[in-house]
Design a protein around this motif. Structure first.
Motif, PDB file in Angstrom:
ATOM      1  N   SER A   1     -77.261 -36.858  66.034  1.00 57.15           N
ATOM      2  CA  SER A   1     -76.463 -37.800  65.243  1.00 57.15           C
ATOM      3  C   SER A   1     -77.096 -39.188  65.245  1.00 57.15           C
ATOM      4  O   SER A   1     -77.080 -39.898  64.230  1.00 57.15           O
ATOM      5  N   PHE A   2     -77.672 -39.599  66.372  1.00 55.72           N
ATOM      6  CA  PHE A   2     -78.345 -40.909  66.430  1.00 55.72           C
ATOM      7  C   PHE A   2     -79.555 -40.928  65.500  1.00 55.72           C
ATOM      8  O   PHE A   2     -79.785 -41.906  64.769  1.00 55.72           O
ATOM      9  N   ALA A   3     -80.328 -39.848  65.513  1.00 53.64           N
ATOM     10  CA  ALA A   3     -81.512 -39.792  64.652  1.00 53.64           C
ATOM     11  C   ALA A   3     -81.112 -39.801  63.183  1.00 53.64           C
ATOM     12  O   ALA A   3     -81.736 -40.488  62.364  1.00 53.64           O
ATOM     13  N   ILE A   4     -80.065 -39.058  62.828  1.00 55.03           N
ATOM     14  CA  ILE A   4     -79.674 -38.961  61.423  1.00 55.03           C
ATOM     15  C   ILE A   4     -79.106 -40.279  60.906  1.00 55.03           C
ATOM     16  O   ILE A   4     -79.423 -40.718  59.797  1.00 55.03           O
ATOM     17  N   THR A   5     -78.252 -40.910  61.703  1.00 54.02           N
ATOM     18  CA  THR A   5     -77.523 -42.082  61.215  1.00 54.02           C
ATOM     19  C   THR A   5     -78.236 -43.408  61.475  1.00 54.02           C
ATOM     20  O   THR A   5     -78.041 -44.364  60.721  1.00 54.02           O
TER      21      THR A   5
ATOM     22  N   TRP B   1     -71.493 -33.291  63.228  1.00 49.05           N
ATOM     23  CA  TRP B   1     -70.774 -33.805  62.060  1.00 49.05           C
ATOM     24  C   TRP B   1     -69.768 -34.886  62.454  1.00 49.05           C
ATOM     25  O   TRP B   1     -69.688 -35.944  61.821  1.00 49.05           O
ATOM     26  N   VAL B   2     -69.000 -34.632  63.512  1.00 50.57           N
ATOM     27  CA  VAL B   2     -67.996 -35.609  63.958  1.00 50.57           C
ATOM     28  C   VAL B   2     -68.676 -36.892  64.432  1.00 50.57           C
ATOM     29  O   VAL B   2     -68.262 -38.001  64.065  1.00 50.57           O
ATOM     30  N   LEU B   3     -69.725 -36.763  65.230  1.00 45.07           N
ATOM     31  CA  LEU B   3     -70.423 -37.954  65.715  1.00 45.07           C
ATOM     32  C   LEU B   3     -71.064 -38.726  64.562  1.00 45.07           C
ATOM     33  O   LEU B   3     -71.047 -39.959  64.535  1.00 45.07           O
ATOM     34  N   GLN B   4     -71.600 -37.986  63.615  1.00 43.21           N
ATOM     35  CA  GLN B   4     -72.232 -38.639  62.477  1.00 43.21           C
ATOM     36  C   GLN B   4     -71.224 -39.433  61.656  1.00 43.21           C
ATOM     37  O   GLN B   4     -71.505 -40.544  61.205  1.00 43.21           O
ATOM     38  N   GLN B   5     -70.041 -38.871  61.457  1.00 39.64           N
ATOM     39  CA  GLN B   5     -69.012 -39.572  60.699  1.00 39.64           C
ATOM     40  C   GLN B   5     -68.587 -40.862  61.395  1.00 39.64           C
ATOM     41  O   GLN B   5     -68.417 -41.901  60.762  1.00 39.64           O
ATOM     42  N   ASN B   6     -68.419 -40.783  62.713  1.00 40.78           N
ATOM     43  CA  ASN B   6     -67.982 -41.974  63.445  1.00 40.78           C
ATOM     44  C   ASN B   6     -69.097 -42.990  63.600  1.00 40.78           C
ATOM     45  O   ASN B   6     -68.844 -44.199  63.679  1.00 40.78           O
ATOM     46  N   ALA B   7     -70.343 -42.520  63.627  1.00 40.07           N
ATOM     47  CA  ALA B   7     -71.469 -43.447  63.795  1.00 40.07           C
ATOM     48  C   ALA B   7     -71.572 -44.406  62.612  1.00 40.07           C
ATOM     49  O   ALA B   7     -72.103 -45.518  62.749  1.00 40.07           O
ATOM     50  N   GLY B   8     -71.044 -44.009  61.458  1.00 39.69           N
ATOM     51  CA  GLY B   8     -71.091 -44.895  60.301  1.00 39.69           C
ATOM     52  C   GLY B   8     -70.263 -46.146  60.486  1.00 39.69           C
ATOM     53  O   GLY B   8     -70.473 -47.150  59.779  1.00 39.69           O
ATOM     54  N   SER B   9     -69.302 -46.121  61.425  1.00 33.78           N
ATOM     55  CA  SER B   9     -68.450 -47.287  61.658  1.00 33.78           C
ATOM     56  C   SER B   9     -69.102 -48.286  62.625  1.00 33.78           C
ATOM     57  O   SER B   9     -68.573 -49.383  62.820  1.00 33.78           O
TER      58      SER B   9
ATOM     59  N   ARG C   1     -82.696 -42.637  60.497  1.00 36.82           N
ATOM     60  CA  ARG C   1     -82.818 -42.241  59.090  1.00 36.82           C
ATOM     61  C   ARG C   1     -84.175 -41.601  58.771  1.00 36.82           C
ATOM     62  O   ARG C   1     -84.953 -42.132  57.963  1.00 36.82           O
ATOM     63  N   PRO C   2     -84.495 -40.495  59.396  1.00 39.60           N
ATOM     64  CA  PRO C   2     -85.751 -39.825  59.059  1.00 39.60           C
ATOM     65  C   PRO C   2     -85.658 -39.187  57.678  1.00 39.60           C
ATOM     66  O   PRO C   2     -84.584 -39.118  57.068  1.00 39.60           O
ATOM     67  N   ARG C   3     -86.779 -38.693  57.180  1.00 41.33           N
ATOM     68  CA  ARG C   3     -86.807 -38.025  55.882  1.00 41.33           C
ATOM     69  C   ARG C   3     -85.959 -36.752  55.950  1.00 41.33           C
ATOM     70  O   ARG C   3     -85.971 -36.045  56.962  1.00 41.33           O
ATOM     71  N   PHE C   4     -85.238 -36.468  54.898  1.00 38.55           N
ATOM     72  CA  PHE C   4     -84.344 -35.307  54.791  1.00 38.55           C
ATOM     73  C   PHE C   4     -83.179 -35.372  55.787  1.00 38.55           C
ATOM     74  O   PHE C   4     -82.634 -34.339  56.186  1.00 38.55           O
ATOM     75  N   ALA C   5     -82.797 -36.591  56.206  1.00 36.08           N
ATOM     76  CA  ALA C   5     -81.676 -36.719  57.144  1.00 36.08           C
ATOM     77  C   ALA C   5     -80.375 -36.217  56.521  1.00 36.08           C
ATOM     78  O   ALA C   5     -79.576 -35.550  57.185  1.00 36.08           O
ATOM     79  N   GLY C   6     -80.148 -36.560  55.238  1.00 34.55           N
ATOM     80  CA  GLY C   6     -78.922 -36.104  54.579  1.00 34.55           C
ATOM     81  C   GLY C   6     -78.855 -34.598  54.486  1.00 34.55           C
ATOM     82  O   GLY C   6     -77.809 -33.988  54.718  1.00 34.55           O
ATOM     83  N   LEU C   7     -79.981 -33.969  54.160  1.00 37.96           N
ATOM     84  CA  LEU C   7     -80.015 -32.502  54.083  1.00 37.96           C
ATOM     85  C   LEU C   7     -79.738 -31.875  55.448  1.00 37.96           C
ATOM     86  O   LEU C   7     -78.998 -30.892  55.552  1.00 37.96           O
ATOM     87  N   ALA C   8     -80.310 -32.461  56.492  1.00 38.37           N
ATOM     88  CA  ALA C   8     -80.105 -31.921  57.840  1.00 38.37           C
ATOM     89  C   ALA C   8     -78.643 -32.004  58.252  1.00 38.37           C
ATOM     90  O   ALA C   8     -78.111 -31.090  58.876  1.00 38.37           O
ATOM     91  N   SER C   9     -77.975 -33.113  57.885  1.00 39.32           N
ATOM     92  CA  SER C   9     -76.565 -33.257  58.270  1.00 39.32           C
ATOM     93  C   SER C   9     -75.692 -32.228  57.566  1.00 39.32           C
ATOM     94  O   SER C   9     -74.709 -31.749  58.138  1.00 39.32           O
ATOM     95  N   HIS C  10     -76.035 -31.880  56.310  1.00 38.70           N
ATOM     96  CA  HIS C  10     -75.236 -30.880  55.602  1.00 38.70           C
ATOM     97  C   HIS C  10     -75.573 -29.466  56.062  1.00 38.70           C
ATOM     98  O   HIS C  10     -74.702 -28.589  56.109  1.00 38.70           O
ATOM     99  N   LEU C  11     -76.821 -29.224  56.435  1.00 35.53           N
ATOM    100  CA  LEU C  11     -77.197 -27.897  56.911  1.00 35.53           C
ATOM    101  C   LEU C  11     -76.457 -27.532  58.188  1.00 35.53           C
ATOM    102  O   LEU C  11     -76.210 -26.351  58.454  1.00 35.53           O
ATOM    103  N   ALA C  12     -76.120 -28.558  58.978  1.00 35.69           N
ATOM    104  CA  ALA C  12     -75.411 -28.275  60.229  1.00 35.69           C
ATOM    105  C   ALA C  12     -74.083 -27.578  59.968  1.00 35.69           C
ATOM    106  O   ALA C  12     -73.688 -26.668  60.704  1.00 35.69           O
TER     107      ALA C  12
END
Length: 283
Positions: A99-103, A162-170, A106-117
């Motif tokens: 979740s830290f890496a995705i949010t 997914w949960v951590l990623q959603q909260n990391a946006g705040s 922001r590596p390449r294809f981060a959005g795709l990786a978050s949805h694949l989970a």
């Protein structure tokens, strides 16, 4: 005027009745479990709402392992604790870093990786039992507690990410930028900025992983066979294989097995509510 005041009262009364029915429906099985645990072994099928001579001897039998089915009660309870704790650690390690890496990175294809989970949840876990059995057999893990630990971590990690990623946006990115200006490395930002601000969600994710592991039966039954390695739910399932099994002792085991998650919930309920609520509103 009378109609305006009557309708809210009627609606509130309906909600109270509905809530009372749901509460009764929820507590009724727990009540029967508790009553059966206090019933003498020979009267387990009497069907009484309260036993004529309630006894705590059933608890003594279980706690001292003074029964064939319960001869390894503490060992199997320890297996459940070990599987739950280890699974939780693996879920933490994988989901927090992912979740830290995705949010934040922001590596390449981060959005795709978050949805694949979350795509992994498209197939019901029950349908994956046989493939998991074959995979664990191929790697020589059948009968090992690691087979169950890895399986549980596999199912829990995508939701945790997914949960951590959603909260990391705040969490404001300005904090990361300020830390970078001060010379902090990504690891220092993760440890000193990201983790402290994510505590409520981390507690919620940890409680979810522990509950998932604590209630797991199908994969524990499929992947473990040695009585010294099985978890307590598998042992409790063995009561159902014999019509003469002492059901009051099964209910005592159920009561004792319910205590750790109940304690966990009351200790962490404030963080769980905050963490899950934060994850539900961020898009």
């Amino acid at each position: 005027m009378h109609e305006l005041t009557f309708k809210p009262l009627l609606r509130r009364a309906g909600l109270i009745v509905l809530g009372a029915l749901v509460l009764l429906w929820t507590l009724l099985p727990l009540y029967h479990m508790l009553i059966l645990s206090l019933t003498p072994v020979g009267e387990g099928f009497a069907g009484k709402l309260w036993p004529d001579a309630p006894t705590l001897d059933n608890y003594r039998i279980v706690l001292t392992q003074d029964n064939y089915y319960l001869s390894r009660f503490w060992l199997q309870l320890g297996n459940s604790l070990l599987v739950a704790f280890t699974s939780c650690v693996i879920v933490f390690a994988c989901s927090l870093t992912a979740s830290f890496a995705i949010t934040r990175l922001r590596p390449r294809f981060a959005g795709l990786a978050s949805h694949l989970a979350l795509i992994t949840y498209l197939v019901p876990a029950t349908f994956l039992a046989i493939p998991f059995y074959q995979v664990m057999g191929s790697y020589g893990l059948l009968g090992s507690r690691w087979a169950l630990i890895i399986t549980i971590a596999t199912f829990a990690t995508p939701y945790a990410i997914w949960v951590l990623q959603q909260n990391a946006g705040s969490v404001p990115r300005e904090l990361d930028e300020a830390a970078e200006i001060d010379g902090a490395s990504p690891w220092q930002i993760f440890r000193l900025v990201y983790l402290p601000l994510m505590v409520p969600t981390i507690v919620a994710v940890g409680a979810f992983a522990v509950m998932l592991s604590w209630n797991e039966y199908l994969y524990a039954f499929l992947l473990l066979s040695d009585e010294d390695r099985i978890t307590l739910p598998v042992m409790l399932g063995q009561f159902l294989s014999d019509d003469s099994a002492p059901w009051p002792l099964l209910m005592v085991s159920g009561v004792l097995y319910s205590l750790p998650p109940a304690i966990l919930y009351f200790v962490a309920r404030r963080y769980m509510a905050a963490g899950l609520a934060a994850g539900s509103v961020k898009g």
